[in-house]
Each structure stands twice: as structure tokens, then as C-alpha cells.
Enzyme design. Sequence first.
Site, PDB file in Angstrom:
ATOM      1  CB  CYS A   1      -0.925  -0.023   1.223  1.00  0.00           C
ATOM      2  SG  CYS A   1      -1.932   1.453   1.336  1.00  0.00           S
TER       3      CYS A   1
ATOM      4  CB  CYS B   1      -0.771   2.542   4.048  1.00  0.00           C
ATOM      5  SG  CYS B   1      -2.215   1.896   3.246  1.00  0.00           S
ATOM      6  CG  ASP B   2       3.034   1.052   4.447  1.00  0.00           C
ATOM      7  OD1 ASP B   2       2.505   1.482   5.492  1.00  0.00           O
ATOM      8  OD2 ASP B   2       2.877  -0.108   4.037  1.00  0.00           O
TER       9      ASP B   2
END
Length: 312
Positions: A135, A138-139
Amino acid sequence: MYDIIIVGGGTAGLSAAIYGVRSGKSVLILEKAAYGGQIINSPEVENYPGIKKISGVEFARGLYDQAISLGAEFENGQVIRVEDSDDYKRVYVAGNGEQERCYEARSVILATGVKNRPLGVDREQELIGAGVSYCATCDGMFFRGREVAVVGGGNTALEDAIFLSNYCSKVYVIHRRDKFRGEDSQLQILKQKNNVEFILNSVVVGLKAQGVLEAVELQDTVTGEKTELPVSGLFVAIGKISDNDNFDNLVKLDETGYIHAAEDCKTDVAGIFAAGDCRTKNVRQLATAAADGAVAALAACEYTDRIVNTQG
Ligand code: NDP
């Protein structure tokens, strides 16, 4: 006893909840993670009819707020099995060390979505959170100013690479062919970026790490030659696979694990419906997930009414 229990709080599940409660039914959504499903990983959504541009998170929040404000209930929990007892269904949620929870409903909509396809190379699982990610939104921030690679040739990989190129010093796009599956418009954006490099006809065959990822081992699919590419982050975006193992004793699945259901969202078990990416279908998009939610919910409402009328 709920009228409808929905397994999965992604676009299909939340859309089904909206249609269910607006038809006067009691609805419970059970979701193992955060609400929203896959779309929360999309930085920008530009192909949902009627909305010019929106972030995936914002889109999901809107759906969730709409469902809850209309009266749907939402609980976190992983559904581990569903039992069919003719006129009602029992839905069991993992206890995580405590006793399993059991809910009853007249009908169930499975809206379990899909999960990330892993690369299948050694140490991949061990390095999740230590350089390997599925992701980018997200990261991605953890890799600000560093060199990363994205694997895949679809829209997810191209979008991820665009997103990461705004923060990372260098983004390699590794694809197993020399033609991309993703949209040309996205590819053209990437080609304009001077910190993006394409590594084509190549697959990741190994991961080098001492605690955290340090490099990926690549193999050229044409020459067979192996090379090492030093990167701190590897974003895997090679598509999705089905996530229906907990229901293989309940409903018929196809050979790749998707729930057998046509456009009417009906499974082979009366009162159990499948909506969104988890069912057999050709087009898995945000718009088709929302459409399935509506179809499945209205079918579940009709089924529920029939059961209640039969019971007198
Ligand atoms: P896709 O299935 O479209 O693409 C997966 C990519 O990964 C393909 O390029 C494939 O290669 C490659 N791949 C598959 N398996 C492997 C493997 N084992 N090793 C190396 N490479 C592999 O998945 P996406 O997640 O990109 O997209 C899924 C759907 O969601 C699509 O319909 C897409 O259009 C849609 N989507 C739409 C977006 C939008 O409109 N904003 C954003 C993101 C996704 P090959 O091409 O050789 O098969």
C-alpha cells in the site's frame, strides 16, 4: 435477529447497507479491518460517475457516514464461518483469544472483496513493515527521500509509482513485460518524471535484507540475467486474489476462489448473496462494486420479506 448481515465494509458492503436500511431493514456490517476496503489505498479516484475527483479515503468516509447515519450498525470482527439453518443464518466472528461471537440474520451478503497477490519470493512475509509494502498511500511517507521500487504493470502499480515519485528520490517500476496493462494516461505522467525509471521484462526473484530491505534481486525474463537493485522499499502491486476460504463450505466457489454468483448476486444458497469483487465477474471497479451492493441488498430485502411472510 438482523434482517441482513453484511460481511465486509468496503464499497460493495457499505452500498448494500445503504440500500438495506433505506428499505426499512435492520442491517449489521461486520468488517475485519478499517471500513472502506481497497479504495482507501487509492490516492485519487477519477472514474466514479458523478464525482470528478476524490481521494479513496474521502470516498470511503462518505459511504460509511451515509450508511451509519441512515441506521446501519458497524462492528469490527473477522467472520470465520456462516451456518445456514434454512430460515436464518448464524454468522460467527473470531474471538481472538476469547469466545467466538455469534450473530443471527435472515439473510447474509458476502462482500469480502479481494486480498493482495503476494510475489511469492523468500522473506516476503518477514519483510512486510521492514521494506515490503502492498500500500503506497499507507506506507509511502516512510520512504520520503529514499529509493524505492514498485512491481506491477496495472493501474495500481502506475498510480503507486506516481504517488511515490512525489516523495521518494527515485522510483523504479519493475514489470514482467514491456507493455503495461494500466492506462496510457498514467504511463505518460510517469514518463514525464525525471526520478522514475522503468525496468521492463524483469521479475523480482529475491529480497536482500539485514533486518530491513536493502536490495531486490531481479531476473531479466528475456536473457535470464540476474542483477541486484539497491532499494529501501518495495511496493508490490501485482493484482489481487480471492479471499473466501472461510466460506468454501457454505457457497460454491470457482476454481480461483471467487463466489459463484451472476449479476443478480445470488449464490447457490437461498438467502446468501455475494456482492463486489468477491464474486465471479469480469469487471472489478468501484462503480461495479457499488452496483452490486444495491442489487444484493434489494435481493436480500425481497428474500427477507418472503421469509417473514411465510413465518406469518
Ligand atoms: P491488474 O490485474 O490490472 O494488474 C496486475 C499487474 O501485475 C499486471 O501488470 C500483471 O502483469 C502483473 N503481475 C501479476 N502477477 C504477477 C507476478 N506474479 N509477478 C509479476 N507481475 C505480476 O491489477 P491492479 O491491482 O493494477 O488493478 C486491478 C483492477 O483495478 C484493474 O481493473 C484496474 O484497472 C483497476 N484499478 C483502477 C484504478 C483507477 O481507475 N483509478 C486504480 C487502480 C486499479 P501482466 O500485465 O503481464 O499480466
